[in-house]
Write an enzyme that holds these catalytic residues in place. Sequence first.
Site: not given
Lengths: 219, 219
Positions: B19, B135, B154
């Site tokens: 990420e 996330c 997430h």
Amino acid sequence: MSPTPKALVLIADGTEEMEFTITYDTLVRGGIIATSAYVSTPPTSPSTSTATTVAAGGQGQVTLINPPTAKCSRGVRILPDIYFEPSGVGFGPDKYDLLVIPGGAKGAETMSNDAGVQKLVREYLDKGKYVGMICAGSLAAKTSNLPNQPLTSHPSVKAELDQSFAYSEDPVVVSGNLVTSRGPGTTFPFALTLVEMLVGPEKRKEITGPMIFPSNTPW
Amino acid sequence: MSPTPKALVLIADGTEEMEFTITYDTLVRGGIIATSAYVSTPPTSPSTSTATTVAAGGQGQVTLINPPTAKCSRGVRILPDIYFEPSGVGFGPDKYDLLVIPGGAKGAETMSNDAGVQKLVREYLDKGKYVGMICAGSLAAKTSNLPNQPLTSHPSVKAELDQSFAYSEDPVVVSGNLVTSRGPGTTFPFALTLVEMLVGPEKRKEITGPMIFPSNTPW
């Protein structure tokens, strides 16, 4: 296949950091022990000291004393796990199950022109182990004198490969134990293919879910 | 929008390296000046020395003397460009156009619990600059007390967010200048959305081609 597969992921100055990181991380998620090894150019001993000066927010600068980080293609600096030996000794298929050569023009040039890397590419395939090359990393197939077989790469190096190999534009090309791919945008399916080949399709499926690809992603 | 947009991409121990790296790299491809800043826990001065011992292939071990690298969630170690100041001074929206908070449970916890980060999240949005969270990084929306608005994260942290926000399961959610996303598998469209918002749709299109996504990739 060893009980816990081990992967050697090469890195160098100019490596495409997404291709390196997505591959390393996905292999680890797949239960594979991943080790990154820095290939220097020209070959130098890891004991060669390199000082890197970096800005420290609000406090001037601090200096990094050894070991060198890989300065990747878009500026991310990654500290490798170990340093590649120019001879390739200690990095062979007796020790690892998979050798990965990421792209990034300058990094791939360093790796593909390294005699130790070329020797390892041939040894891994000769011993029935796996080799992954992505993007400009596929140039190592040519410099390692691999036989003509299906292969892909980043389009920018296609002209250097399509006379010697059965060039494909598929995102991931599996030719025996040689897996090649195209660029940052194909690194997820490349890495997942390697997980599937080394650990099995169930593991691939298991780790794909938590990575949260959009529902219509084609891998 | 400044002539050349600048992005501050936070990183910490436990950050999800895909990420972080996909976002940083894609922003750089988009012509954005990206700077990574290490958020430590507990907050320490960048002058605090940290020695890291790493294996050196065939030659025993070498020791890294400062500055600390971020030890990411799957073992990739990344040397940040600068070190975050606990106060957040010098990292404000007067200096950068975009603040990015990546995921990785431990790294996101460090960032979202940092008072300096929380203050910056509010300041960037108040000043009309951009904030990206992906996330578990989306937890920072809650700890920064942002108002109820569309958001994603997430799935593992959904339960901590869906009472406070209009929770969505779209891969990328744009709510004014706040952009949120879900995980490693949505980081490419997350980063490309940020490029489009800061630099424009033509730049997004220009950089997408050379990344070589499979032809039926949904972004």
